[in-house]
Motif scaffolding. Structure first.
Motif, short mmCIF file in Angstrom:
data_model
loop_
_atom_site.label_atom_id
_atom_site.label_comp_id
_atom_site.label_asym_id
_atom_site.label_seq_id
_atom_site.Cartn_x
_atom_site.Cartn_y
_atom_site.Cartn_z
N LYS A 1 -9.47 -1.70 -6.41
CA LYS A 1 -8.22 -1.59 -7.18
C LYS A 1 -7.00 -1.65 -6.27
CE LYS A 1 -8.68 0.53 -11.66
NZ LYS A 1 -8.60 1.69 -12.51
N THR B 1 -6.80 -2.82 -3.22
CA THR B 1 -6.73 -4.15 -2.62
C THR B 1 -6.10 -5.13 -3.59
OG1 THR B 1 -8.71 -3.73 -1.33
CG2 THR B 1 -8.12 -6.03 -1.63
N LEU B 2 -6.55 -5.05 -4.84
CA LEU B 2 -6.05 -5.97 -5.87
C LEU B 2 -4.56 -5.76 -6.10
CD1 LEU B 2 -6.93 -8.11 -7.88
CD2 LEU B 2 -7.40 -6.30 -9.51
N LEU C 1 -2.62 -7.25 -3.27
CA LEU C 1 -2.63 -8.71 -3.31
C LEU C 1 -1.67 -9.21 -4.37
CD1 LEU C 1 -3.91 -11.32 -2.24
CD2 LEU C 1 -5.65 -11.10 -4.00
#
Lengths: 323, 359
Positions: A305, A307-308, A311
């Motif tokens: 989560k 990381t997303l 990004l």
């Protein structure tokens, strides 16, 4: 004329000539005041046999000369030391000014360098992005070109195979026609004998008149129809080559039938079944397996989560820059 | 599967916006986010999916099979023993981890659907088995045309082939299963999974069975991507050759618990020697590519190198990597070299991140 010999018996202070703001020095007077008269006989008595004689004017001149020399030397000294002092001070000032100027220029250079770095950084990022886009577009073009070439090749191959099979079929039909003619000739020959054979002959004639298409002829006609529909009907190159081998088998069977031989082992196959099997495409039939009955090894992994989110935030930031 | 709230790409193209950013479907009690990651590796296949609570589930299976004699008794026994089998062209093949174990027991080699990072041209049974394994790992999509990012290797710098056919093949397989396939280079997937804290800037290395995949990225954009053809299988082959054993056996030795910093016997020493050579070879090639590539970004700050993949899981791998790194004059400053958080799952997770960010 009496010679006035001036002898200074004791060390006296040198005459100081005032250089400015005072009345000129009367050397004669000074000499008179600072000297004493001594008769020659006295000098002789004291043992002086010879004496050096200077007149007042010479003395005055010498003194004047000495003073001038002293003043000149002093003047030179003053000038040199003052000059040195001035030079030193000037040097110091010059260094201060140079340092200040150098510092200012260094600051300017630093500022410009920093600005340049910022610009270069920005341009590098843009360049990377553009290169990535260019590479991906190039790759896509290459992929599409390759796919197109493959499709062209497949179409050509299918057309060639269909053409070859049609030609073969024509040959088979011609062979059949030949066999039919031979059969007719035989029938004619059979017509010649008299008597008991007449009934048989009549039957043969009847059969020839009501000649129904043989199973083989019907099959081949059906095959021809199917092939005329072309590869677009669903036959692939491999389907057509299988068809070719089937037809070659049929040709062999037809030849045996025509020569009067019969093979009891030949199966009578329904033509619809043959055609259907020949032109059936691979429908991806399932393999026998127990794979779906057995659970695959599972594992839990760290979440993505954060990381997303990072990004997506980076992608949004990139979009804003692009706007 | 329970109720499906489908949102097709066609709907999106038509300008219809979803009510939520992510649509989930129910599978008994679990709701899953739309988007899948798939690691198509030479040694292992792994799929990743995230549920609505943020938990990531990885399904993993060894990408290998072996033929055995088929009869009804064998069929029943294999199912009871939870061993997966497939009947292909009249022959029974065992797939997955049990294939590897059976190969070692019977001193045989496993058959591999993939070789050197791509689908094997020599394995005629590769395609149907690979298809079956993918169906088992992914299952049906949770929504029509669900996005599935699958990994592909980058073009190799020391071998003469490209990945066009491999890419097309797996795209086709996934499309037939009802997914919208998209590909992601393996090294890039590692960057997504491991370098979030570095703003997705640094070097991601996937140390796989068939290939090492390297990606240098700057803020998630790949600046340089390539692969080298020496990897885990190369070690197995060479160790097997020098020790006179099967490659499967060499792989088992490698995976049972060797520490490269303190090999205990001749077999482990052989493993250590080839690992060092492999790491040194990889670093030299990275350096050469850096120096020869144009348009490389000038990294303002030192970067991190993250290593993932089964081949990097051996004991002492990072220490040996650091030792070999010291011997190479690396062209960019590196602040740290570390192992991925989940080395075996990094690529699948990276693909999952890509697919979730694509929705």
């Amino acid at each position: 004329m009496s010679v006035e010999a001036t002898i200074s018996g004791t060390a006296e202070k040198p005459v100081e000539k005032k250089l400015s703001g005072t009345s000129p020095l009367d050397i004669k007077q000074v000499l008179q005041k600072s000297t004493s008269e001594v008769p020659v006989s006295e000098l002789t008595r004291k043992g002086f046999k010879q004496v050096k004689v200077l007149n007042q004017e010479m003395i005055a001149r010498l003194i004047g000369e000495a003073v001038d020399r002293a003043i000149s030397a002093r003047f030179q000294e003053i000038t040199h030391s003052e000059r040195e002092k001035v030079i030193e001070e000037s040097k110091a000032q010059f260094e201060i000014i140079m340092r200040q100027r150098a510092q200012k220029e260094r600051e300017e250079i630093e500022k410009i360098r920093h600005e340049n770095e910022e610009i270069i950084r920005g341009r590098s990022q843009q360049l990377i992005q553009l290169e990535a886009e260019r590479d991906s577009a190039r790759q896509r073009v290459e992929d599409l070109e390759r796919s197109l070439a493959e499709i062209h090749a497949q179409v050509e191959e299918a057309s060639r195979a269909a053409q070859a099979d049609q030609e073969k079929l024509q040959q088979i039909i011609e062979a059949l026609k030949q066999k039919e003619e031979e059969v007719e000739e035989l029938a004619e020959k059979l017509n010649q004998p008299e008597g008991e054979d007449q009934e048989l002959e009549m039957k043969l004639e009847e059969a020839a008149r009501e000649k129904k298409p043989s199973a083989m002829e019907g099959l081949i006609a059906a095959l021809l129809e199917k092939l005329k529909e072309g590869p677009a009907a669903g036959a692939s190159g491999s389907d057509l080559s299988r068809l070719q081998s089937s037809i070659e088998g049929l040709v062999e069977k037809v030849s045996r039938l025509g020569s009067g031989k019969s093979d009891s082992s030949i199966e009578v196959i329904d033509k619809e079944v043959i055609i259907e099997k020949l032109f059936r495409k691979d429908r991806g039939e399932k393999l026998e397996s127990n794979v779906s009955d057995i659970k695959v090894k599972e594992a839990k992994a760290g979440g993505v989560k954060n990381t997303l989110a990072k990004l997506k935030s980076l992608q949004k930031g990139g979009q804003k820059d692009g706007e | 599967m329970g109720n499906k709230e489908a949102f097709s790409t066609k709907g999106r193209e038509a300008g219809i916006q979803p009510a939520e950013a992510v649509i989930s479907t129910t599978d008994n009690s679990t709701k899953y986010e739309l988007g899948r990651g798939l690691d198509v590796g030479t040694a292992n296949l792994a799929s990743a999916i995230q549920d609505s609570s943020g938990n990531v589930t990885i399904k993993i299976q060894r990408n290998a099979f072996i033929d055995i004699d088929a009869d009804d008794y064998t069929r029943n026994m294999l199912t009871k023993l939870n061993v997966q089998y497939v009947v292909v062209n009249g022959r029974m093949v065992v797939v997955g981890d049990p294939a590897f174990e059976l190969a070692n027991i019977f001193n045989r080699e496993t058959r591999r659907p993939m070789k050197d990072g791509v689908i094997s041209p020599h394995e005629q049974d590769a395609l149907p088995i690979e298809k079956l394994l993918l169906e088992n790992l992914l299952g049906a999509p949770n929504a029509p045309e669900e996005v599935c990012y699958f990994s592909i290797p980058a073009d190799p710098i020391d071998a003469d082939f490209n990945v066009v056919y491999h890419k097309g093949l797996f795209s086709g397989l996934l499309k037939k299963m009802g997914y919208t396939p998209k590909h992601l280079v393996e090294g890039h997937a590692v960057v997504f999974a491991e370098l979030a804290n570095d703003d997705f800037t640094g070097i991601g290395i996937s140390c796989g069975g068939g290939m090492f995949n390297i990606c240098v990225a700057y803020k998630s954009i790949p600046a340089l991507s390539f692969s080298t053809s020496r990897a885990g299988d190369w070690i197995d082959r060479n160790v097997a050759h020098v020790l006179g054993i099967k490659a499967s056996r060499a792989a088992a030795i490698k995976e049972k618990g060797v520490n490269l910093l303190s090999p205990k016997n001749r077999e482990e020493e052989a493993v250590e020697i080839y690992y060092r050579n492999l790491i040194s070879y990889t670093l030299e090639n990275i350096k050469k590519r850096f120096e020869s590539a144009s348009g490389m970004p000038a990294f303002p700050d030192p970067v991190e190198i993250a290593c993932s993949g089964g081949t990097s899981m051996i004991g002492g791998f990072i220490e040996v990597f650091k030792q070999e790194f010291e011997a190479v004059k690396f062209p960019i400053p590196v602040k740290n070299i570390r192992l991925a958080e989940d080395p075996l799952f990094s690529v699948a997770k990276g693909c999952l991140v890509a697919s979730l960010s694509d929705v």
